[in-house]
Design a protein around this motif. Structure first.
Motif, mmCIF file in Angstrom:
data_model
loop_
_atom_site.group_PDB
_atom_site.id
_atom_site.type_symbol
_atom_site.label_atom_id
_atom_site.label_comp_id
_atom_site.label_asym_id
_atom_site.label_seq_id
_atom_site.Cartn_x
_atom_site.Cartn_y
_atom_site.Cartn_z
ATOM 1 N N MET A 67 86.697 -5.682 30.522
ATOM 2 C CA MET A 67 86.677 -6.948 31.254
ATOM 3 C C MET A 67 87.550 -8.019 30.608
ATOM 4 O O MET A 67 87.976 -8.947 31.278
ATOM 5 N N SER A 68 87.821 -7.887 29.325
ATOM 6 C CA SER A 68 88.649 -8.893 28.659
ATOM 7 C C SER A 68 90.128 -8.648 28.908
ATOM 8 O O SER A 68 90.952 -9.486 28.604
ATOM 9 N N GLY A 69 90.436 -7.509 29.473
ATOM 10 C CA GLY A 69 91.835 -7.172 29.660
ATOM 11 C C GLY A 69 92.276 -7.219 31.099
ATOM 12 O O GLY A 69 91.590 -6.792 32.001
ATOM 13 N N ASP A 70 93.434 -7.775 31.290
ATOM 14 C CA ASP A 70 94.094 -7.757 32.573
ATOM 15 C C ASP A 70 95.551 -7.480 32.256
ATOM 16 O O ASP A 70 96.124 -8.114 31.380
ATOM 17 N N SER A 71 96.119 -6.515 32.911
ATOM 18 C CA SER A 71 97.500 -6.182 32.604
ATOM 19 C C SER A 71 98.379 -6.475 33.800
ATOM 20 O O SER A 71 97.888 -6.769 34.890
ATOM 21 N N ASP A 72 99.669 -6.361 33.603
ATOM 22 C CA ASP A 72 100.591 -6.564 34.716
ATOM 23 C C ASP A 72 100.473 -5.426 35.726
ATOM 24 O O ASP A 72 100.878 -5.554 36.869
ATOM 25 N N VAL A 73 99.885 -4.311 35.328
ATOM 26 C CA VAL A 73 99.730 -3.152 36.207
ATOM 27 C C VAL A 73 98.555 -3.332 37.157
ATOM 28 O O VAL A 73 98.633 -3.016 38.335
ATOM 29 N N GLY A 74 97.443 -3.821 36.636
ATOM 30 C CA GLY A 74 96.249 -3.953 37.459
ATOM 31 C C GLY A 74 95.093 -4.572 36.700
ATOM 32 O O GLY A 74 95.268 -5.103 35.612
ATOM 33 N N ARG A 75 93.927 -4.460 37.299
ATOM 34 C CA ARG A 75 92.718 -5.057 36.737
ATOM 35 C C ARG A 75 91.672 -3.969 36.542
ATOM 36 O O ARG A 75 91.451 -3.142 37.412
ATOM 37 N N PHE A 76 91.011 -4.003 35.383
ATOM 38 C CA PHE A 76 89.929 -3.067 35.106
ATOM 39 C C PHE A 76 88.671 -3.486 35.852
ATOM 40 O O PHE A 76 88.425 -4.670 36.057
ATOM 41 N N ARG A 77 87.890 -2.490 36.231
ATOM 42 C CA ARG A 77 86.616 -2.758 36.886
ATOM 43 C C ARG A 77 85.606 -1.723 36.410
ATOM 44 O O ARG A 77 85.901 -0.521 36.408
ATOM 45 N N VAL A 78 84.432 -2.202 35.998
ATOM 46 C CA VAL A 78 83.357 -1.282 35.613
ATOM 47 C C VAL A 78 82.745 -0.757 36.897
ATOM 48 O O VAL A 78 82.268 -1.522 37.727
ATOM 49 N N GLU A 79 82.793 0.549 37.071
ATOM 50 C CA GLU A 79 82.315 1.180 38.307
ATOM 51 C C GLU A 79 80.857 1.613 38.218
ATOM 52 O O GLU A 79 80.133 1.525 39.198
ATOM 53 N N ALA A 80 80.437 2.115 37.064
ATOM 54 C CA ALA A 80 79.069 2.626 36.925
ATOM 55 C C ALA A 80 78.676 2.633 35.460
ATOM 56 O O ALA A 80 79.523 2.681 34.576
#
Length: 138
Positions: A32-45
């Motif tokens: 959650m602390s990371g956001d890159s130029d490629v995309g965004r992380f999301r916790v799914e489960a």
């Protein structure tokens, strides 16, 4: 089916000071602390022994890569290991001529950044943690 070499990339962390729950919390915080130029992380489960995280592109929200952080507690030590469970590669054009094992995963650089953040978070809380990195490169 042959998979790209990068799918083997993982990090394994062993700690005698951290619980399974804390290892998973740190994985979620790293994501959650990371956001890159490629995309965004999301916790799914999340389960008591694993957390599933995906990387989705900024434009369409399409899933680029999905990985799990799995934990285990034995002999007074907690271990956590990442593993890529879903991935996409660039399709079409010249890339279609490249053998599958040599193709590059979309979002792989963001996954590498996640692994770095995760290791840093664990080592901050347990400087004696044992870290093993498989870089997934040729």
């Amino acid at each position: 089916m042959v998979k790209p070499v990068q799918t083997r990339a993982s990090v394994s962390v062993a700690s005698s000071a951290l619980s399974e729950g804390r290892m998973l919390e740190l994985a979620e915080k790293a994501a959650m602390s990371g956001d890159s130029d490629v995309g965004r992380f999301r916790v799914e489960a999340r389960t008591p022994h694993s957390t599933t995280v995906s990387l989705r592109d900024h434009i369409e929200g399409a899933e680029l890569i999905r990985f799990e952080v799995r934990t285990d507690r034995a002999v007074g030590r907690t271990t956590a290991r990442t593993a890529i469970t879903f991935f996409r590669t660039k399709d079409g054009g010249v890339n279609a001529l490249i053998p599958m094992a040599k193709r590059k995963l979309l979002g792989f650089s963001a996954y590498e950044i996640f692994m770095d953040w995760y290791v840093a978070a664990v080592v901050r809380e347990d400087p004696n943690a044992i870290v093993t990195l498989v870089d997934g490169k040729d």
